[in-house]
Design a protein around this motif. Structure first.
Motif, PDB file in Angstrom:
ATOM      1  N   LYS A   1       0.834  -1.214   0.000  1.00 43.86           N
ATOM      2  CA  LYS A   1       0.000   0.000   0.000  1.00 43.86           C
ATOM      3  C   LYS A   1       0.865   1.259   0.000  1.00 43.86           C
ATOM      4  CE  LYS A   1      -3.992   1.976   0.091  1.00 43.86           C
ATOM      5  NZ  LYS A   1      -4.761   2.017  -1.156  1.00 43.86           N
ATOM      6  N   GLU A   2       1.946   1.249   0.791  1.00 42.63           N
ATOM      7  CA  GLU A   2       2.849   2.397   0.806  1.00 42.63           C
ATOM      8  C   GLU A   2       3.495   2.590  -0.554  1.00 42.63           C
ATOM      9  OE1 GLU A   2       5.589   1.373   3.890  1.00 42.63           O
ATOM     10  OE2 GLU A   2       4.324   2.178   5.481  1.00 42.63           O
ATOM     11  N   PHE A   3       3.897   1.487  -1.197  1.00 42.92           N
ATOM     12  CA  PHE A   3       4.503   1.567  -2.519  1.00 42.92           C
ATOM     13  C   PHE A   3       3.524   2.157  -3.529  1.00 42.92           C
ATOM     14  CE2 PHE A   3       5.209  -0.279  -6.737  1.00 42.92           C
ATOM     15  CZ  PHE A   3       6.476   0.203  -6.997  1.00 42.92           C
ATOM     16  N   ILE A   4       2.298   1.672  -3.526  1.00 36.30           N
ATOM     17  CA  ILE A   4       1.294   2.165  -4.476  1.00 36.30           C
ATOM     18  C   ILE A   4       1.016   3.639  -4.230  1.00 36.30           C
ATOM     19  CG2 ILE A   4      -1.131   1.961  -5.173  1.00 36.30           C
ATOM     20  CD1 ILE A   4      -0.810  -1.094  -4.716  1.00 36.30           C
ATOM     21  N   ASN A   5       0.888   4.044  -2.973  1.00 37.05           N
ATOM     22  CA  ASN A   5       0.650   5.456  -2.668  1.00 37.05           C
ATOM     23  C   ASN A   5       1.806   6.339  -3.124  1.00 37.05           C
ATOM     24  OD1 ASN A   5      -1.882   5.018  -1.552  1.00 37.05           O
ATOM     25  ND2 ASN A   5      -1.081   4.769   0.516  1.00 37.05           N
TER      26      ASN A   5
ATOM     27  N   GLU B   1      -4.975   5.361  -9.272  1.00 35.26           N
ATOM     28  CA  GLU B   1      -4.710   4.205  -8.413  1.00 35.26           C
ATOM     29  C   GLU B   1      -4.817   2.886  -9.171  1.00 35.26           C
ATOM     30  OE1 GLU B   1      -5.972   2.383  -4.063  1.00 35.26           O
ATOM     31  OE2 GLU B   1      -7.090   4.080  -4.869  1.00 35.26           O
ATOM     32  N   GLU B   2      -5.770   2.788 -10.079  1.00 34.73           N
ATOM     33  CA  GLU B   2      -5.963   1.552 -10.836  1.00 34.73           C
ATOM     34  C   GLU B   2      -4.715   1.191 -11.652  1.00 34.73           C
ATOM     35  OE1 GLU B   2      -8.658   0.153 -14.587  1.00 34.73           O
ATOM     36  OE2 GLU B   2      -9.664   1.350 -13.051  1.00 34.73           O
ATOM     37  N   LYS B   3      -4.129   2.174 -12.325  1.00 35.50           N
ATOM     38  CA  LYS B   3      -2.919   1.919 -13.106  1.00 35.50           C
ATOM     39  C   LYS B   3      -1.747   1.574 -12.202  1.00 35.50           C
ATOM     40  CE  LYS B   3      -3.934   4.503 -17.267  1.00 35.50           C
ATOM     41  NZ  LYS B   3      -3.555   5.587 -18.163  1.00 35.50           N
ATOM     42  N   CYS B   4      -1.651   2.227 -11.067  1.00 33.93           N
ATOM     43  CA  CYS B   4      -0.550   1.944 -10.135  1.00 33.93           C
ATOM     44  C   CYS B   4      -0.666   0.547  -9.543  1.00 33.93           C
ATOM     45  CB  CYS B   4      -0.485   3.012  -9.051  1.00 33.93           C
ATOM     46  SG  CYS B   4       0.072   4.622  -9.688  1.00 33.93           S
TER      47      CYS B   4
ATOM     48  N   ILE C   1      11.875   4.096  -6.122  1.00 36.45           N
ATOM     49  CA  ILE C   1      11.050   3.986  -4.917  1.00 36.45           C
ATOM     50  C   ILE C   1      11.461   2.756  -4.099  1.00 36.45           C
ATOM     51  CG2 ILE C   1       8.705   3.551  -4.066  1.00 36.45           C
ATOM     52  CD1 ILE C   1       7.702   5.199  -6.504  1.00 36.45           C
ATOM     53  N   VAL C   2      11.650   1.630  -4.773  1.00 38.61           N
ATOM     54  CA  VAL C   2      12.060   0.401  -4.085  1.00 38.61           C
ATOM     55  C   VAL C   2      13.441   0.583  -3.453  1.00 38.61           C
ATOM     56  CG1 VAL C   2      12.703  -2.021  -4.439  1.00 38.61           C
ATOM     57  CG2 VAL C   2      10.620  -1.127  -5.471  1.00 38.61           C
TER      58      VAL C   2
END
Length: 84
Positions: free
Chosen positions: A4-8, A18-21, A67-68
């Protein structure tokens, strides 16, 4: 860093919805993120599933790896941060 943190963070950085992420995250989870072959597979799948060109898919891949990488670096520097 959890999913969830990664997607945000991905939403914040790329300005995608959000859907694409979530789809991008699923693609990353299905492939090895280390190595040239993994990079090529991820970029190819990003292009196919999200209808992106080479440059945009490559930019998204690089953003994800950044990000990773920052998440791993933060975890190494502050290993007990999440336990507070």
């Amino acid at each position: 860093m959890n999913k969830k943190e990664f997607i945000n963070k991905l939403i914040e950085v790329t300005k995608l919805d959000e859907e694409k992420c979530i789809k991008i995250n699923e693609i990353l989870e299905n492939h090895m993120i280390i190595g040239q072959k993994g990079k090529e597979q991820i970029i190819e799948e990003l292009k196919n599933k999200l209808s992106l060109d080479d440059e945009k898919a490559n930019n998204i891949y690089n953003t994800c790896m950044d990000i990773v990488g920052k998440g791993i670096k933060d975890k190494l520097i502050h290993p007990f941060k999440d336990l507070d």
